[in-house]
Design an enzyme around this catalytic site. Structure first.
Site, short mmCIF file in Angstrom:
data_model
loop_
_atom_site.label_atom_id
_atom_site.label_comp_id
_atom_site.label_asym_id
_atom_site.label_seq_id
_atom_site.Cartn_x
_atom_site.Cartn_y
_atom_site.Cartn_z
N TRP A 324 35.10 37.71 37.38
CA TRP A 324 35.38 36.31 37.76
C TRP A 324 34.93 36.02 39.18
O TRP A 324 34.81 34.87 39.58
CB TRP A 324 36.87 35.99 37.58
CG TRP A 324 37.82 36.66 38.55
CD1 TRP A 324 37.84 37.98 38.91
CD2 TRP A 324 38.88 36.04 39.29
NE1 TRP A 324 38.86 38.23 39.81
CE2 TRP A 324 39.52 37.05 40.06
CE3 TRP A 324 39.37 34.74 39.38
CZ2 TRP A 324 40.61 36.79 40.90
CZ3 TRP A 324 40.46 34.48 40.22
CH2 TRP A 324 41.06 35.50 40.97
N ASP A 325 34.65 37.07 39.95
CA ASP A 325 34.18 36.93 41.32
C ASP A 325 33.04 35.91 41.41
O ASP A 325 32.95 35.12 42.34
CB ASP A 325 33.65 38.27 41.86
CG ASP A 325 34.63 39.42 41.73
OD1 ASP A 325 35.44 39.41 40.79
OD2 ASP A 325 34.58 40.34 42.57
N GLU A 466 46.69 42.46 39.90
CA GLU A 466 46.59 43.47 38.83
C GLU A 466 47.73 44.49 38.84
O GLU A 466 47.81 45.33 37.95
CB GLU A 466 45.25 44.20 38.94
CG GLU A 466 44.07 43.29 38.61
CD GLU A 466 42.72 43.99 38.73
OE1 GLU A 466 42.64 45.01 39.43
OE2 GLU A 466 41.75 43.49 38.12
N LYS A 579 48.98 42.76 44.59
CA LYS A 579 47.71 43.30 45.07
C LYS A 579 46.92 42.26 45.87
O LYS A 579 46.30 42.57 46.87
CB LYS A 579 46.88 43.76 43.86
CG LYS A 579 45.53 44.33 44.24
CD LYS A 579 44.77 44.83 43.02
CE LYS A 579 43.40 45.35 43.40
NZ LYS A 579 42.58 45.73 42.26
N GLN A 580 46.90 41.02 45.37
CA GLN A 580 46.02 40.02 45.97
C GLN A 580 46.56 38.62 45.72
O GLN A 580 47.46 38.45 44.89
CB GLN A 580 44.63 40.15 45.38
CG GLN A 580 44.54 39.83 43.90
CD GLN A 580 43.32 40.46 43.23
OE1 GLN A 580 43.37 41.58 42.75
NE2 GLN A 580 42.23 39.72 43.20
C1 BGC Z 1 40.20 42.85 41.82
C2 BGC Z 1 39.62 41.81 40.87
C3 BGC Z 1 38.14 41.72 41.09
C4 BGC Z 1 37.48 43.08 40.97
C5 BGC Z 1 36.00 43.03 41.29
C6 BGC Z 1 39.49 44.18 41.62
O1 BGC Z 1 39.95 45.10 42.55
O2 BGC Z 1 41.58 43.02 41.60
O3 BGC Z 1 40.24 40.56 41.09
O4 BGC Z 1 37.58 40.83 40.17
O5 BGC Z 1 38.09 43.99 41.84
O6 BGC Z 1 35.78 42.61 42.59
#
Ligand code: BGC
Length: 730
Positions: A324-325, A466, A579-580
């Site tokens: 999704w980035d 996540e 996490k984010q």
């Molecule tokens: C993140 C995801 C991201 C992926 C690729 C993961 O560590 O939690 O949100 O899409 O890395 O960058």
């Protein structure tokens, strides 16, 4: 300042510098390693979009044979900083024109030998790599220069290439091979032009063809050779050979200087549209330009069959997969500056719709469930066991692949944003609408109509955070699913009004009449968690009941530094530590739906609970801080995003697996923060508006935006905003 420079040589920096000094053009990436390095130093000529699986290991993009391999030997000693300490060493990346340079001087018994080199990946002749390599000494002596193709490539999960067919004819060296799994032809050819005469012989083995140049060097005279290399793939093998040959023949006729100028001028054209000028903060200026550089070398003007991997073109980590980035963190840059790339990124998703349909079916759903980690077919490269337990070395079940369902909505969002910007119905008619309808259908089949509550809920998902898997009603996911329904309804009305024939055909093809009715019903009752009495949006059902604890406290509970924080037994899983950015991501993308009070309250609340374990996190906090009128709070998060590949401060290894590389979503996030955050750009009803919040030491910002095929220049100071249309010369 347009240059990244390092003057020291430390073995420990080799891997990080490979990322930091990366060059490329979207079609290929060439890591910032030295010419004499090999696979142990993670040299890679990375080919995004060409994937291969070796045995039962995960599929990853292929690294091609290295056509720039060159080393110098004096008196039996290889002039390589790993072998002998240089007395001077400098590596430079000029981001104004994508030029990598190195200069190293070695001293052996008072004989000083200096090597200089320059290289670039041509921006428009995108299969062409060009290098200039020189040696100079302070004494008369004999040197050996070895240069050719090194086919002993670095792979994480390889080998991926079948044995090479090596041809050396008329000073052109060609390696032809194909990938093991899908037999995709790969051809790498190179030739050299020397400005000196010398005796040349060849060394050849199954992996290398090296010309050995014996040079009798005069003191203080520079000896230079130029190398032209062509890298072709995915064509018929004979065609690839011919094209590679033609390309290097024409390149060597044109010569290094002309190619350099051609490439330089193209870079200037790209910067003219993409640059963001800041006055008053040199560090921020450089870091932002460096982020834009990475987005420029990731452009996908040349193809709609590939998209931008999460680690860009820096190697094979993250399986070279597209997340999704791309839609949420990178597309905004291309929508403002490079519509060809923006359209190709969207077309890639249209081209991979069948993969998404297969995935939906695999899990028993209808419609399109896009891959969490997408490769060339759209089938999911993410495994059900994406992490290894550090204590037992056993694979850990993770729910990224099957539960991170927001991915389909992120793609719909990206398509719709692109449509709004280019205002071209053909994007929807030629596949865009089909993707949108199929994704809406997926959410309808994934969700639950709760009769007792009279609401439609999305259960058992993993949101952007996540560390908390399989949760119910993740606010971000639910709002994105709602957006998908809204967009599907808008698109159906639009198509019906503007092109009834396509609308009818599509509805018929998808057998969608009933689905549309159902979607129109549930859209009214789709549940999106709202702020509670204290103004906080609960990230998912039950989040507030989890242990309230600080990030540091959770960190202190680690037994092993590489332990995975999420999953069933991860240290964060039963706590409020995330996490984010998750709710904060929701607040940014739907910022006009929340008051600043709500944005501020949630920003404060979740910031304390965020580990920022993903490089996607910081920019969302920066953007929402700007929305709240707090550029000073945003600033450190902006800088964190903009500098991640300059400092190399990100995880490099997970257990024994290299997971480093560049972070294009952070680069895109830094760009978004500058433009949508600090400059406060909003495009409202096809008009450019700005609501700036400049950090205190920023005197001004200038940048350009493409809208309706016109280029606009925005100049923002503390007291003034000017928006002016540029002439048509761009
Ligand atoms: C993140 C995801 C991201 C992926 C690729 C993961 O560590 O939690 O949100 O899409 O890395 O960058």
């Amino acid at each position: 300042m347009w240059k990244v420079i390092t003057k020291d040589f430390n073995k420990e920096d080799i891997i990080n510098h490979g990322n930091k000094f990366l060059i490329g053009n979207g079609y290929m990436g060439y890591r910032g390693t030295l010419e004499e390095f090999g696979k142990n130093e993670l040299v890679a000529l990375n080919l995004p979009g060409v994937y291969d699986q070796y045995e039962n290991k995960w599929r990853e993009p292929v690294n091609a044979p290295n056509p720039l391999f060159t080393r110098v030997i004096y008196d039996g000693t290889e002039l390589n900083p790993i072998v002998i300490n240089p007395v001077f060493h400098q590596q430079t990346l000029d981001i104004s024109c994508g030029l990598h340079k190195r200069e190293s001087t070695f001293d052996i018994n008072n004989k000083q030998i200096t090597i200089t080199s320059e290289r670039f990946a041509h921006l428009t002749k995108y299969s062409l790599l060009v290098m200039k390599y020189s040696v100079k000494t302070n004494a008369h002596l004999n040197l050996v220069i070895e240069t050719g193709i090194d086919g002993d490539v670095w792979d994480i999960n390889g080998p991926h290439l079948n044995p090479y067919q090596i041809v050396n004819e008329n000073n052109i060296v060609t390696f032809s091979t194909n990938t093991r799994e899908c037999h995709i032809p790969i051809v790498v050819s190179e030739t050299i032009l020397c400005d000196f005469n010398a005796k040349i012989s060849n060394i050849i083995d199954s992996h290398k063809l090296i010309r050995q140049i014996n040079l009798n060097i005069e003191k203080d005279k520079t000896y230079t050779f130029y190398k032209f290399a062509s890298v072709k793939h995915s064509l018929d093998e004979a065609e690839a050979n011919m094209q590679a040959m033609n390309e290097i023949n024409s390149a060597s006729v044109l010569g290094y200087e002309k190619l350099f100028i051609e490439n330089y001028l193209e870079w200037q054209k790209r910067w003219l549209v993409s640059d963001v000028e800041l006055k008053g903060d040199e560090e921020a200026q450089f870091s932002l330009r460096y982020s834009i550089y990475h987005l420029l070398i990731l452009n996908q003007k040349h193809s709609d069959k590939v998209s931008i991997p999460a680690r860009g073109i820096s190697g094979q980590t993250y399986k070279g997969a597209i997340f999704w980035d791309t839609e949420m963190f990178m597309l905004p840059f291309y929508l403002n500056t490079d519509l060809q790339t923006a359209k190709n990124l969207v077309k890639y998703r249209i081209n991979t719709l069948d993969g998404a349909r297969r995935k939906a079916m695999e899990y028993g759903f209808r419609g399109a469930f896009y891959a969490w980690e997408s490769q060339e077919t759209g089938d999911d490269a993410c495994s059900h066991f994406n992490v290894t337990d550090v204590f037992t070395n056993r694979p850990l079940r993770t729910y990224f692949r099957d539960k991170q369902v927001h991915i389909s909505a992120d793609i719909v969002y990206g398509i719709w944003q692109t449509y709004l910007r280019i205002n071209d119905l053909s994007l929807l008619i030629n596949g865009g609408a089909e993707v949108i309808f199929e994704c809406a259908r997926f959410y309808y089949s994934y969700g639950y109509l709760k009769h007792d509550k009279n609401r439609f809920e999305i259960l058992d998902v993993t949101g952007p955070d996540e560390y908390h898997e399989r949760v119910n009603n993740n606010a971000f996911t639910n709002r994105m699913a709602l957006e998908t329904f809204n967009i599907a309804i808008k698109v159906s009305k639009l198509l019906k009004a503007e092109n009834k024939e396509s609308f009818d055909n599509l509805i018929k093809k998808l057998n969608y009449t009933e689905d549309l009715k159902r979607i129109e019903e549930v859209v009214k009752i789709l549940y999106v968690p709202q702020p509670n009495n204290s103004g906080i949006i609960e990230q998912f059902d039950g989040y507030f009941k989890l242990e309230e604890v600080t990030v540091d406290e959770v960190k202190s509970r680690l037994i092993h530094p590489n332990e995975y924080w999420g999953g069933a037994n991860g240290i964060a899983a039963n706590t409020q530590i995330i996490k984010q950015a998750d709710v904060v991501t929701l607040l940014y993308f739907f910022n006009d739906e929340y008051s600043s009070e709500i944005k501020k309250t949630n920003w404060d609340y979740y910031l304390k609970r965020t580990e920022h374990g993903s490089s996607l996190s910081a920019s969302m906090y920066a953007l929402v801080a700007c929305e709240n009128g707090n550029p000073e709070w945003a600033y450190p998060y902006f800088m964190k995003s903009a500098t991640v590949d300059l400092t190399g401060k990100s995880k490099q290894y997970a257990g024994g697996i290299y997971i480093g590389g560049t972070h294009p979503a952070a680069s895109g996030g830094a760009y978004m923060t500058a433009i949508y955050g600090f400059a406060g750009l909003k495009i409202i009803e096809n008009q450019i508006k700005c609501f700036p919040h400049l950090p205190k030491n920023w005197e001004s910002m200038s940048f350009k935006v493409i809208l309706n095929n016109d280029l606009y220049k925005l100049d923002i100071t503390k007291n003034n905003i000017t928006i002016a249309k540029e002439d048509n010369s761009w």
